[in-house]
Design a protein around this motif. Structure first.
Motif, PDB file in Angstrom:
ATOM      1  N   LEU A 191      18.743  23.056  43.002  1.00 48.49           N
ATOM      2  CA  LEU A 191      19.003  22.427  44.124  1.00 48.49           C
ATOM      3  C   LEU A 191      18.013  21.447  44.580  1.00 48.49           C
ATOM      4  N   HIS A 192      16.704  22.005  44.710  1.00 50.06           N
ATOM      5  CA  HIS A 192      15.395  21.211  45.049  1.00 50.06           C
ATOM      6  C   HIS A 192      15.230  19.832  43.933  1.00 50.06           C
ATOM      7  N   LEU A 193      15.379  20.426  42.665  1.00 52.02           N
ATOM      8  CA  LEU A 193      15.178  19.277  41.744  1.00 52.02           C
ATOM      9  C   LEU A 193      16.103  18.277  41.706  1.00 52.02           C
ATOM     10  N   LEU A 194      17.578  18.730  42.141  1.00 54.01           N
ATOM     11  CA  LEU A 194      18.589  17.667  42.094  1.00 54.01           C
ATOM     12  C   LEU A 194      18.384  16.822  43.254  1.00 54.01           C
ATOM     13  N   GLU A 195      17.906  17.273  44.524  1.00 52.87           N
ATOM     14  CA  GLU A 195      17.754  16.685  45.647  1.00 52.87           C
ATOM     15  C   GLU A 195      16.547  15.738  45.670  1.00 52.87           C
TER      16      GLU A 195
ATOM     17  N   GLY B  51       7.258  14.885  35.091  1.00 56.99           N
ATOM     18  CA  GLY B  51       7.720  15.962  34.723  1.00 56.99           C
ATOM     19  C   GLY B  51       7.176  17.123  35.700  1.00 56.99           C
ATOM     20  N   SER B  52       6.171  16.791  36.492  1.00 59.06           N
ATOM     21  CA  SER B  52       5.487  17.850  37.351  1.00 59.06           C
ATOM     22  C   SER B  52       6.261  17.790  38.701  1.00 59.06           C
ATOM     23  N   HIS B  53       6.764  19.010  39.102  1.00 54.87           N
ATOM     24  CA  HIS B  53       7.815  19.086  40.223  1.00 54.87           C
ATOM     25  C   HIS B  53       6.958  20.081  41.151  1.00 54.87           C
ATOM     26  N   SER B  54       5.907  20.531  40.979  1.00 51.63           N
ATOM     27  CA  SER B  54       5.094  21.629  41.925  1.00 51.63           C
ATOM     28  C   SER B  54       4.238  20.754  42.586  1.00 51.63           C
ATOM     29  N   PRO B  55       3.927  21.141  43.797  1.00 51.53           N
ATOM     30  CA  PRO B  55       2.813  20.191  44.516  1.00 51.53           C
ATOM     31  C   PRO B  55       1.578  20.854  44.158  1.00 51.53           C
TER      32      PRO B  55
END
Length: 68
Positions: free
Chosen positions: A32-36, A62-66
């Motif tokens: 859900l986080h990645l889609l949003e 490609g980095s999705h983490s803070p």
């Protein structure tokens, strides 16, 4: 909330599971986080007044983490 079945390749499942663990989220919450984030980034790209439709940095890296 809407529920549906999604088939994904094993490699993608493994990557999502690893990312969810790194982000301390459930697999569902990570997806859900990645889609949003992806949809928000796409909306921001469309709203740019200069018409620049380049791929936002979040999607390019490609980095999705803070970053710490």
């Amino acid at each position: 909330m809407f529920k549906f079945t999604l088939r994904i390749p094993e490699e993608l499942h493994a990557r999502l599971t690893a990312q969810a663990a790194a982000d301390r989220r459930s697999l569902n919450a990570e997806i859900l986080h990645l889609l949003e984030a992806s949809l928000s980034a796409a909306e921001e790209t469309i709203k740019r007044p200069d018409g620049d439709r380049s791929i936002p940095a979040l999607l390019r890296t490609g980095s999705h983490s803070p970053q710490a």
